[in-house]
Design an enzyme around this catalytic site. Structure first.
Site, PDB file in Angstrom:
ATOM      1  N   HIS A  56       0.859  -1.191   0.000  1.00 14.81           N
ATOM      2  CA  HIS A  56       0.000   0.000   0.000  1.00 14.81           C
ATOM      3  C   HIS A  56       0.893   1.239   0.000  1.00 14.81           C
ATOM      4  CE1 HIS A  56      -3.609  -2.407   1.685  1.00 14.81           C
ATOM      5  NE2 HIS A  56      -3.712  -2.247   0.377  1.00 14.81           N
ATOM      6  N   GLU A  59       1.730   3.870   3.025  1.00 16.86           N
ATOM      7  CA  GLU A  59       2.160   3.370   4.341  1.00 16.86           C
ATOM      8  C   GLU A  59       3.681   3.430   4.424  1.00 16.86           C
ATOM      9  OE1 GLU A  59       0.076  -0.412   4.414  1.00 16.86           O
ATOM     10  OE2 GLU A  59      -1.869   0.587   4.280  1.00 16.86           O
ATOM     11  N   ARG A 114      -3.156   4.856  -2.221  1.00 19.05           N
ATOM     12  CA  ARG A 114      -3.026   3.521  -1.628  1.00 19.05           C
ATOM     13  C   ARG A 114      -2.777   2.424  -2.666  1.00 19.05           C
ATOM     14  NH1 ARG A 114      -5.644   0.164   2.449  1.00 19.05           N
ATOM     15  NH2 ARG A 114      -6.905  -1.509   1.599  1.00 19.05           N
ATOM     16  N   HIS A 189       2.450  -3.595   6.769  1.00 19.12           N
ATOM     17  CA  HIS A 189       1.558  -2.454   6.509  1.00 19.12           C
ATOM     18  C   HIS A 189       1.622  -1.472   7.682  1.00 19.12           C
ATOM     19  CE1 HIS A 189      -1.151  -4.304   3.282  1.00 19.12           C
ATOM     20  NE2 HIS A 189      -0.371  -5.328   3.635  1.00 19.12           N
ATOM     21  N   GLU A 270       0.602  -4.590  11.058  1.00 16.66           N
ATOM     22  CA  GLU A 270       0.173  -3.194  10.936  1.00 16.66           C
ATOM     23  C   GLU A 270       0.997  -2.426  11.963  1.00 16.66           C
ATOM     24  OE1 GLU A 270      -1.846  -1.927   8.756  1.00 16.66           O
ATOM     25  OE2 GLU A 270      -3.182  -3.548   8.096  1.00 16.66           O
TER      26      GLU A 270
HETATM   27 ZN   LIG Z   1      -2.035  -1.534   4.168  1.00 15.65          ZN
END
Ligand SMILES: [Zn+2]
Ligand SMILES: *[C@@H]1O[C@H](CO)[C@@H](O)[C@H](O)[C@H]1NC(C)=O
Ligand SMILES: *[C@@H]1O[C@H](CO)[C@@H](O)[C@H](O)[C@H]1NC(C)=O
Ligand SMILES: *[C@@H]1O[C@H](CO)[C@@H](O)[C@H](O)[C@H]1NC(C)=O
Length: 335
Positions: A56, A59, A114, A189, A270
């Protein structure tokens, strides 16, 4: 060229005894997709660890983490016997930026982009003017079922079909060829401070869910123990669970695809934070975020290594382990 590309070239050159560049695909805009293969040639067929960052585009902490990870491995393996042993038994395949087109677009045009940069309507019957497919909805894992929108202007447009995107296809081609060797698939991410395990679909559970998540009474099992390792570094809390349990349901993620293809240990990280700065994590948090995530990743990797090479860790999670599923309010941001 992209600074990270120069950096990868320099790593391959400076550490040519253990590091090399492998090009394994092209982006929509025809940029080479490369990874760093880290690990000495031993003469025997090695197991491997997969890590990708920057699927993405916005990020930004994610590519920074892959660079940190590579640097740590290379700077410590000569003196750290545990890292050395792991590098002898396993190669590390690290892709610092998978969605290079999107990443560049966040630098030049739209900081919060994104998706990929391909025209979304390519090959579909829809008419719309938006570019970009969500690469992390484009894999063949319950593709198109939950957590997506077929409006190609959506942030979670899954593409016209599974693997419509060359970036996703590149990952599949590389990993499938080596799936018997890849022990662990880590995809990085931000944000939310979560460790996500398969699956994104709410009604499907991974057969080894317990081992992926819980800590048992005799051994600190993988996900929760990784979160503890993270917390020890700077006190940050990470929540562990499936996407529908701790974030939102989704489909077509690379993590789920990797698990479906037979890689038992598949996690989405994340990274920081929990929404205060979101994708625009302040510079002074880059270093501590990488330090703690490294500790968490290394926990998972050394568990998988030891299980494979030392036969430990197989006394799987016991039913007495308690799992606290903390429901997080992460707002509406798509991570
Ligand atoms: Zn992501
Ligand atoms: C590679 O080596 C050169 C020359 O010693 C050094 O200047 C550079 O910082 C090194 N880069 C990396 C990424 O290790
Ligand atoms: C969408 O992608 C096409 C093909 O690369 C490009 O020509 C066009 O300018 C892009 N459109 C927008 C709105 O960015
Ligand atoms: C994955 O887990 C299954 C079930 O526990 C096991 O049979 C299989 O050997 C594991 N695969 C690898 C590559 O370790």
């Amino acid at each position: 060229t992209l600074q990270i590309t120069d950096w990868m070239d320099m790593i391959a050159k400076n550490y040519s005894d253990v590091a090399s560049l492998v090009e394994y695909g092209k982006t929509y805009e025809n940029r080479p997709i490369s990874l760093l293969k880290i690990g000495p040639t031993t003469g025997v067929r090695k197991k491997a660890i997969w890590m990708d960052c920057g699927i993405h585009a916005r990020e930004w902490i994610s590519p920074a983490f892959c660079q940190y990870f590579v640097k740590q491995l290379l700077e410590t393996y000569k003196t750290d016997s545990q890292i050395k042993e792991m590098m002898t038994n396993m190669d590390f395949y690290v892709t610092p930026v998978l969605n290079i087109d999107g990443y560049i677009y966040t630098w030049t045009t739209d900081r919060l982009w994104r998706k990929s940069r391909s025209p979304g309507a390519l090959g579909c019957n829809c008419s719309c003017d938006c570019n970009g497919t969500d690469l992390n909805r484009n894999f063949n894992a319950n593709w198109g079922t939950v957590g997506v929108s077929f409006n190609c202007c959506s942030q979670v447009y899954p593409g016209s079909k599974p693997l419509s995107e060359s970036e996703a296809q590149a990952v599949v081609d590389f990993v499938e060829k080596r799936k018997d060797d890849i022990l662990c698939f880590l995809t990085i991410h931000s944000y939310g401070q979560l460790l996500l395990v398969p699956y994104g679909h709410p009604s499907i559970a991974a057969p080894n869910y317990d081992e992926l998540v819980r800590k048992s009474t005799n051994k600190m099992k993988v996900g929760l123990a990784a979160a503890e390792a993270i917390k020890k570094v700077h006190g940050m809390e990470y929540t562990v669970g499936t996407s529908p349990d701790v974030l939102y349901a989704n489909s077509g993620s690379s993590r789920d695809w990797a698990r479906l293809t037979g890689i038992n240990f598949s996690y989405t990280f994340e990274l920081r934070d929990k929404g205060e700065h979101g994708f625009k994590l302040p510079e002074e948090q880059i270093q501590p975020t990488c330090e703690e995530a490294y500790s968490g990743a290394m926990h998972i990797i050394s568990y998988v290594h030891d299980k494979t090479f030392k036969g430990t860790g197989s006394a799987a999670a016991t039913a007495t382990a308690t799992l606290w599923m903390v429901l997080l309010a992460v707002g509406a941001a798509l991570l």
